[in-house]
Design a protein around this motif. Sequence first.
Motif, PDB file in Angstrom:
ATOM      1  N   LEU A  18     -38.132  44.242  28.770  1.00 16.50           N
ATOM      2  CA  LEU A  18     -38.103  43.168  27.848  1.00 16.50           C
ATOM      3  C   LEU A  18     -38.435  43.968  26.517  1.00 16.50           C
ATOM      4  N   PRO A  25     -38.402  42.613  22.687  1.00 13.96           N
ATOM      5  CA  PRO A  25     -38.246  41.860  21.575  1.00 13.96           C
ATOM      6  C   PRO A  25     -37.599  42.451  20.500  1.00 13.96           C
ATOM      7  N   CYS A  26     -37.649  43.449  20.221  1.00 17.17           N
ATOM      8  CA  CYS A  26     -37.107  44.439  19.217  1.00 17.17           C
ATOM      9  C   CYS A  26     -37.929  44.209  17.939  1.00 17.17           C
ATOM     10  N   TRP A  27     -39.298  44.015  18.039  1.00 19.08           N
ATOM     11  CA  TRP A  27     -40.255  43.904  16.926  1.00 19.08           C
ATOM     12  C   TRP A  27     -40.459  45.292  16.176  1.00 19.08           C
ATOM     13  N   TYR A  58     -41.753  45.973  26.965  1.00 22.00           N
ATOM     14  CA  TYR A  58     -43.067  45.288  27.296  1.00 22.00           C
ATOM     15  C   TYR A  58     -42.944  44.640  28.674  1.00 22.00           C
ATOM     16  N   GLU A  67     -31.807  40.769  19.577  1.00 27.83           N
ATOM     17  CA  GLU A  67     -33.264  40.576  19.695  1.00 27.83           C
ATOM     18  C   GLU A  67     -33.418  40.076  21.324  1.00 27.83           C
ATOM     19  N   ASP A  68     -34.825  40.150  21.712  1.00 27.90           N
ATOM     20  CA  ASP A  68     -35.036  39.796  23.039  1.00 27.90           C
ATOM     21  C   ASP A  68     -33.998  39.857  24.188  1.00 27.90           C
ATOM     22  N   ARG A  72     -33.402  41.273  27.601  1.00 23.75           N
ATOM     23  CA  ARG A  72     -34.259  41.158  28.921  1.00 23.75           C
ATOM     24  C   ARG A  72     -33.257  41.450  30.086  1.00 23.75           C
ATOM     25  N   ARG A 125     -37.933  32.832  21.669  1.00 23.77           N
ATOM     26  CA  ARG A 125     -38.539  34.182  21.538  1.00 23.77           C
ATOM     27  C   ARG A 125     -39.141  34.224  23.058  1.00 23.77           C
ATOM     28  N   LEU A 126     -38.907  35.402  23.508  1.00 22.25           N
ATOM     29  CA  LEU A 126     -39.470  35.682  24.774  1.00 22.25           C
ATOM     30  C   LEU A 126     -40.920  36.030  24.696  1.00 22.25           C
ATOM     31  N   LEU A 127     -41.379  36.524  23.500  1.00 24.60           N
ATOM     32  CA  LEU A 127     -42.728  36.705  23.187  1.00 24.60           C
ATOM     33  C   LEU A 127     -42.887  36.298  21.840  1.00 24.60           C
ATOM     34  N   THR A 128     -44.056  35.819  21.186  1.00 24.35           N
ATOM     35  CA  THR A 128     -44.297  35.060  19.937  1.00 24.35           C
ATOM     36  C   THR A 128     -45.683  36.025  19.371  1.00 24.35           C
TER      37      THR A 128
END
Length: 302
Positions: free
Chosen positions: A13, A15-17, A28, A193-194, A196, A212-215
Amino acid sequence: MAIDPMWRDVVLLLPCWGGDGAQQLVDYSGARLPVSLRGGAMVSVDGARSEAGALYLDGSGAYVTINDLSRRLAGVPAFTIEGWFFRASDNAGQDVLFGFHSSLGANRAVFDASKYFGDEAAATTSYPSAMPIGVWFHFAVVRRPSAWQVYLDGTRILDLAAAPNTLEVTDRFSVGQEWDGASPSDFWHGYVEDLRVTLGVRYEAGFEPPGRLLTLTDGGYRAEAYSEASEPINGSARRGDGTPADSVLVRDWISHEPVAIATPDAAGDWSVRLVPGQYDITYLATGCAPVCHGPYTVPASG
């Protein structure tokens, strides 16, 4: 955010933050696979779908490797790989989203902007049309026991009969390029992004692509995290210069499933309510590598 019913089957996982220019990504998922950014791959805020940033690949040598993913997928009869992609320019339709290769660089299963190619009998199969340029799109690949299925924005565009999974534990997985022997080639120009990866079949035809998979916003992932039985935990999350971190991500210590996200106040202080259990806590701050620590135990009251 809704609970993912397949969370325990998620083995990657991303998110590519990250902060603008960051050259580190964190998995993640519970697998916590190591991720390597190569050739100038970096996080960029410009062009991302949100201020949290996206992985930027420049089309001239930047890519990402996650080779331990093959250890998770070798011999698995079904799995799903998906992500959001932005294609900034065309590399003759050969720009690669992601793919698997042997340790010597032979093609196992590769998906570029216009086709699939791999080690099955139908070695190369084109999509009805190439991936769009200049827009974000959701791209998903479902590996079934006897087929590859490719989806663009929830619509199936390829259904290819295939022999059972041929991946081996020593195979390599990369995003944004394919191997020509020992040399990387056919680079992706744009954003990701995202990303998975899930064990099992996640999608059938006609699905609504996930957001978004996480916010990075306040809120809980599990309803019980804010029930009457929950207990408050507090902390302080600051950067080295004393300014508050952007967010605090709380995950279950065993499964690593996200439980809650808190936004620190101006002093860096934060608080969430959690049911008894063990958790890990990750501080997220633009321009800094995520800081994880735990286990943090919330004891049963009484």
